[in-house]
Design an enzyme around this catalytic site. Structure first.
Site, short mmCIF file in Angstrom:
data_model
loop_
_atom_site.label_atom_id
_atom_site.label_comp_id
_atom_site.label_asym_id
_atom_site.label_seq_id
_atom_site.Cartn_x
_atom_site.Cartn_y
_atom_site.Cartn_z
N CYS A 269 -30.47 -0.13 -32.57
CA CYS A 269 -30.04 1.26 -32.48
C CYS A 269 -29.34 1.74 -33.75
CB CYS A 269 -29.17 1.50 -31.25
SG CYS A 269 -27.59 0.62 -31.26
N HIS B 4 -23.85 1.24 -28.36
CA HIS B 4 -25.18 1.82 -28.56
C HIS B 4 -25.01 3.22 -29.14
CE1 HIS B 4 -29.48 2.02 -27.86
NE2 HIS B 4 -29.34 3.19 -27.27
N HIS C 23 -33.40 7.13 -29.57
CA HIS C 23 -32.65 5.89 -29.79
C HIS C 23 -33.59 4.71 -29.75
CE1 HIS C 23 -32.43 4.58 -25.41
NE2 HIS C 23 -33.01 5.76 -25.36
#
Length: 166
Positions: free
Chosen positions: A72, A124, A136
């Site tokens: 990510c 994240h 993402h």
């Protein structure tokens, strides 16, 4: 000998923490779609859309930051560098610290959204697009477009941030 085992334990703990830094649990809500197939329906800046289309579907690879595979934060770093000529910190946690915190209702295209999937704080990051859509690098599906209205996703949001772009 004892010193050697202490060193090994330290290396093991450090490696374990690194592996958790961008891991998302595989739990997904079935009640709401989690992705849309393309970016074509979104009205986002042309250069951003072009770059994201090249990344869409790229596989997840822990520690990676290329279209051949990325996690990510590697994905977000690469996109920001290419589209905005802006270098970001490498981890989602450091990006959260680096960015100017904003309210979710104030999200604009290119802003960052931070999540806690590990139970240990920011783990994240994704890039906000428009209309509650964000992109993402999912650990199970690679680079995808997600929906902030998804019940599971919404519960994991830690906050949002804005980075000054060059």
């Amino acid at each position: 000998m004892r010193r050697f085992f202490t060193y090994l334990l330290f290396v093991y703990v450090f490696a374990s923490l690194l592996m958790l830094s961008c891991r998302a649990k595989k739990e997904v809500s079935k009640s709401h779609p989690t992705e849309i197939p393309t970016l074509q329906s979104l009205h986002i800046e042309k250069d951003l859309k072009k770059t994201l289309n090249q990344w869409l579907g790229a596989p997840y690879k822990y520690g990676g930051n290329s279209k051949k595979g990325g996690d990510c934060s590697g994905f977000v770093c690469a996109v920001y560098l290419e589209v905005y000529n802006t270098k970001l910190p490498r981890t989602s946690k450091d990006m959260y610290i680096f960015s100017e915190h904003i309210k979710l209702k104030d999200l604009r295209e290119g802003d960052l959204i931070f999540f806690n999937y590990t139970g240990k704080g920011v783990s994240h990051v994704g890039i906000y697009l428009e209309n509650n859509k964000f992109i993402h690098a999912s650990t199970t599906k690679g680079v995808i477009v997600g929906d902030l209205n998804n019940e599971f996703t919404r519960k994991k949001i830690v906050g949002a941030g804005r980075v000054k772009k060059k």
